[in-house]
Design a protein around this motif. Sequence first.
Motif, mmCIF file in Angstrom:
data_model
loop_
_atom_site.group_PDB
_atom_site.id
_atom_site.type_symbol
_atom_site.label_atom_id
_atom_site.label_comp_id
_atom_site.label_asym_id
_atom_site.label_seq_id
_atom_site.Cartn_x
_atom_site.Cartn_y
_atom_site.Cartn_z
ATOM 1 N N MET A 64 0.814 -1.219 0.000
ATOM 2 C CA MET A 64 0.000 0.000 0.000
ATOM 3 C C MET A 64 0.847 1.269 0.000
ATOM 4 O O MET A 64 0.320 2.366 -0.210
ATOM 5 C CB MET A 64 -0.934 0.032 1.217
ATOM 6 C CG MET A 64 -2.017 -1.029 1.249
ATOM 7 S SD MET A 64 -2.987 -1.177 -0.270
ATOM 8 C CE MET A 64 -3.638 0.467 -0.433
ATOM 9 N N ASN A 65 2.139 1.145 0.273
ATOM 10 C CA ASN A 65 2.995 2.347 0.322
ATOM 11 C C ASN A 65 2.962 3.112 -0.992
ATOM 12 O O ASN A 65 3.016 2.526 -2.061
ATOM 13 C CB ASN A 65 4.433 1.963 0.666
ATOM 14 C CG ASN A 65 4.568 1.569 2.128
ATOM 15 O OD1 ASN A 65 3.725 1.948 2.952
ATOM 16 N ND2 ASN A 65 5.589 0.804 2.445
ATOM 17 N N GLY A 66 2.880 4.441 -0.869
ATOM 18 C CA GLY A 66 2.900 5.290 -2.064
ATOM 19 C C GLY A 66 1.516 5.596 -2.599
ATOM 20 O O GLY A 66 1.358 6.497 -3.423
ATOM 21 N N ALA A 67 0.493 4.876 -2.147
ATOM 22 C CA ALA A 67 -0.865 5.151 -2.618
ATOM 23 C C ALA A 67 -1.446 6.334 -1.839
ATOM 24 O O ALA A 67 -0.991 6.643 -0.737
ATOM 25 C CB ALA A 67 -1.739 3.926 -2.416
ATOM 26 N N ILE A 111 -4.666 11.954 1.831
ATOM 27 C CA ILE A 111 -3.699 11.281 2.693
ATOM 28 C C ILE A 111 -2.835 10.360 1.855
ATOM 29 O O ILE A 111 -3.317 9.675 0.946
ATOM 30 C CB ILE A 111 -4.451 10.498 3.796
ATOM 31 C CG1 ILE A 111 -4.984 11.509 4.813
ATOM 32 C CG2 ILE A 111 -3.556 9.470 4.462
ATOM 33 C CD1 ILE A 111 -5.746 10.896 5.939
ATOM 34 N N LYS A 112 -1.547 10.387 2.150
ATOM 35 C CA LYS A 112 -0.620 9.533 1.420
ATOM 36 C C LYS A 112 -0.129 8.447 2.377
ATOM 37 O O LYS A 112 0.047 8.709 3.567
ATOM 38 C CB LYS A 112 0.549 10.389 0.949
ATOM 39 C CG LYS A 112 1.373 9.712 -0.118
ATOM 40 C CD LYS A 112 2.427 10.623 -0.697
ATOM 41 C CE LYS A 112 3.266 9.755 -1.601
ATOM 42 N NZ LYS A 112 3.561 10.251 -2.873
ATOM 43 N N ILE A 113 0.060 7.253 1.856
ATOM 44 C CA ILE A 113 0.536 6.174 2.718
ATOM 45 C C ILE A 113 2.055 6.070 2.587
ATOM 46 O O ILE A 113 2.595 5.833 1.506
ATOM 47 C CB ILE A 113 -0.143 4.836 2.357
ATOM 48 C CG1 ILE A 113 -1.663 4.997 2.482
ATOM 49 C CG2 ILE A 113 0.359 3.715 3.259
ATOM 50 C CD1 ILE A 113 -2.456 3.844 1.953
ATOM 51 N N VAL A 114 2.728 6.327 3.712
ATOM 52 C CA VAL A 114 4.190 6.287 3.729
ATOM 53 C C VAL A 114 4.613 5.315 4.821
ATOM 54 O O VAL A 114 4.250 5.506 5.990
ATOM 55 C CB VAL A 114 4.775 7.701 4.026
ATOM 56 C CG1 VAL A 114 6.296 7.646 4.018
ATOM 57 C CG2 VAL A 114 4.258 8.719 3.019
ATOM 58 N N ASN A 115 5.343 4.288 4.465
ATOM 59 C CA ASN A 115 5.791 3.271 5.427
ATOM 60 C C ASN A 115 4.674 2.752 6.315
ATOM 61 O O ASN A 115 4.819 2.644 7.529
ATOM 62 C CB ASN A 115 6.899 3.843 6.327
ATOM 63 C CG ASN A 115 8.174 4.018 5.544
ATOM 64 O OD1 ASN A 115 8.476 3.218 4.649
ATOM 65 N ND2 ASN A 115 8.911 5.070 5.845
#
Lengths: 365, 296
Positions: free
Chosen positions: A256-259, A350-354
């Motif tokens: 999911m990272n980066g989505a 919202i961005k998913i980071v780590n």
Amino acid sequence: MLILVACKPRGAEIKIGVSAPLTGDISALGQSTKNAILLAQDEVNAEGIKVGDKTMKVRFIIEDDENKPESTATVFQKLISQDRVVAIIGSQSSKCSNAGAPIAEAAMVPQVSPWSTNPNVTKGRTFVFRACFIDSFQGKVVAQFATEKLKARTAAVLYDIASDYNKGIAEVFRDEFTKTGGTIVGFETYNTKDTDFSAQLTKIKGAKPDVLFLPNYFNDVPLQVQQARKLGISAAVLGSDSWDNPQLIKLGGDVMNGASFSNHYTPDSENPASKAFIAKYQARFRMLPDAAAALTYDSVYLVCKAIATAGKADPKAIRDAIAATKGFQGVSGVITYAGNGDPQKGAVVIKIVNGKFVFDSAVNP
Amino acid sequence: MDTIIQQLLNAAQLGAVYALIALGYSMVYGIIRLINFAHGDIFMLGGFIGLIIVTHFGGLPFCLVMILAMLLTALVGVTIERVAYRKLRNAQRMSVVITALGVGIFLENLVRLLIGPETRQIPARLPTGSVVWLQQHLGVFVTWDKVLIILISLALMAVLWIIVNKTLVGTAMRAVADNASVVPLMGVNLNLIISVTFAIGSALAAAGGIFYGQAYSLDPYMGIDLGWKAFIAAVIGGIGSIEGAVIGAFLLAGVEVITVAYLSSNLKNGIAFGLLIILLLIWPSGIMGKPLLKKV
């Protein structure tokens, strides 16, 4: 039994119904709904609500609608005719709120859906309200993010055609993205409970989109992203508020990272009311509240404030007090109703980071 | 061209899982004329048993996880037959079918209570890198887990074929399928043969469950829809026939994938099942099925 009921002092507490997906495909969201209700119930009852010259307590009757429209209809019937609640909070998914709304409307009991963003839920109804923005706005936010921030020229969509919310926002996104000069190169569907999306995704892969928009619930999305990556699709992935639940990361992990996705509020919020809510919720339930929890919490206060304003626990009077709400400061933003059940509220991306939800940008209507 | 190959591989992976479930339906029907409606839930249970083994014994290699889960699920299958079906073997057919539905609902709720209703996935144990050779030579992007799932499933089907056609137990199974009332007179232990059939069917379903939980996902109610699909595949192929179950499963998956790929994803189930109705009109007892002869 009859005597017992008759002896019970009437009107000692105010009953409010809750229809939530406690089991079924999005049960994790039902859990956050229940958490938010329990938290708000304890807070409200610590002081009680001033109704006229009496101080009353509220009791929430939480029923499981299994995230199925037919069960939601049964729950609404039961809450209204058997429990005689003065208002209903729920349901969460648009398909369920849509199934309950005609019943609440006919019985003239106010309904406040925390999380249902499909425009049809409140359309043409006077007793139905929501605590969130609607998809004609949200779809625009995502489409703008895709064209302006991600510089996407082509997009593909995969959505659940059997669910009102998913279908509604997919169509808004398609129209808005096309309006800004983009091209939709894939518009594929599946049915609730499908778990194999490889045929649709392989087709999408052939169209080589810049972004892949997945306006589906958090239990399906990780599987879709995972299968897309396994098929060699490298497009940026975008989503909508239905993504917001810890389950998204639990199930999806690194994939999911980066989505990015549009949402009602962000846990990074600097708003003191939000901060206080997040702290209390986290201390009691050992997890971050999702947007559905924040909106449910706001819905409780919205209804309780309306009861106090109305000065009586009467459904019709409560409805009028909700409809007259102006500038209600909730943890998910400000709610003002202007003639219909849809508040004008801003959205965040919202961005998913780590594996963490990180605030990217805010968009106001 | 590469898209077509990729779609065929998508269909093969799905078809392999359908086949692993369909075989259990077909074998049990073949031997005791019971449509075991709990079989879809045994498939689900197999997947969850695999998940539990992977979570608690993280170090076990994948093949051991599979063997262990298959053995445990086989035990569950045999127990279900012993407890819920055996006493009703000579009762009217409808009673056993209803019991089977009850067992299925029991398993769904048991798993929901013990593990929870959320969607889960078995952490990837098969390699998920892409098959470089295929990418370089055919331009097809496919991951190793998909290839391995297809190959291991085919290998399991081959093992089953050998057991049924080349061993003594298999001969006894075929004999019982042919005439269950005469075979015990020849000194064959009927109960044992039926237990073996349930064990094999359940073990294959468990393998399907583990593959499904890794390639797609697991939830306590997954067995209902997939069970139906596998059951339909078994009927199309000719229920009671092992080859038929496999053919039916790949056919169903193929039609589903092709409909989505070249017609419309909206029509997936409509077209897939419409075609299958036509097939049944042409071959009422399924593609490999023998027409039922009434004995006088």
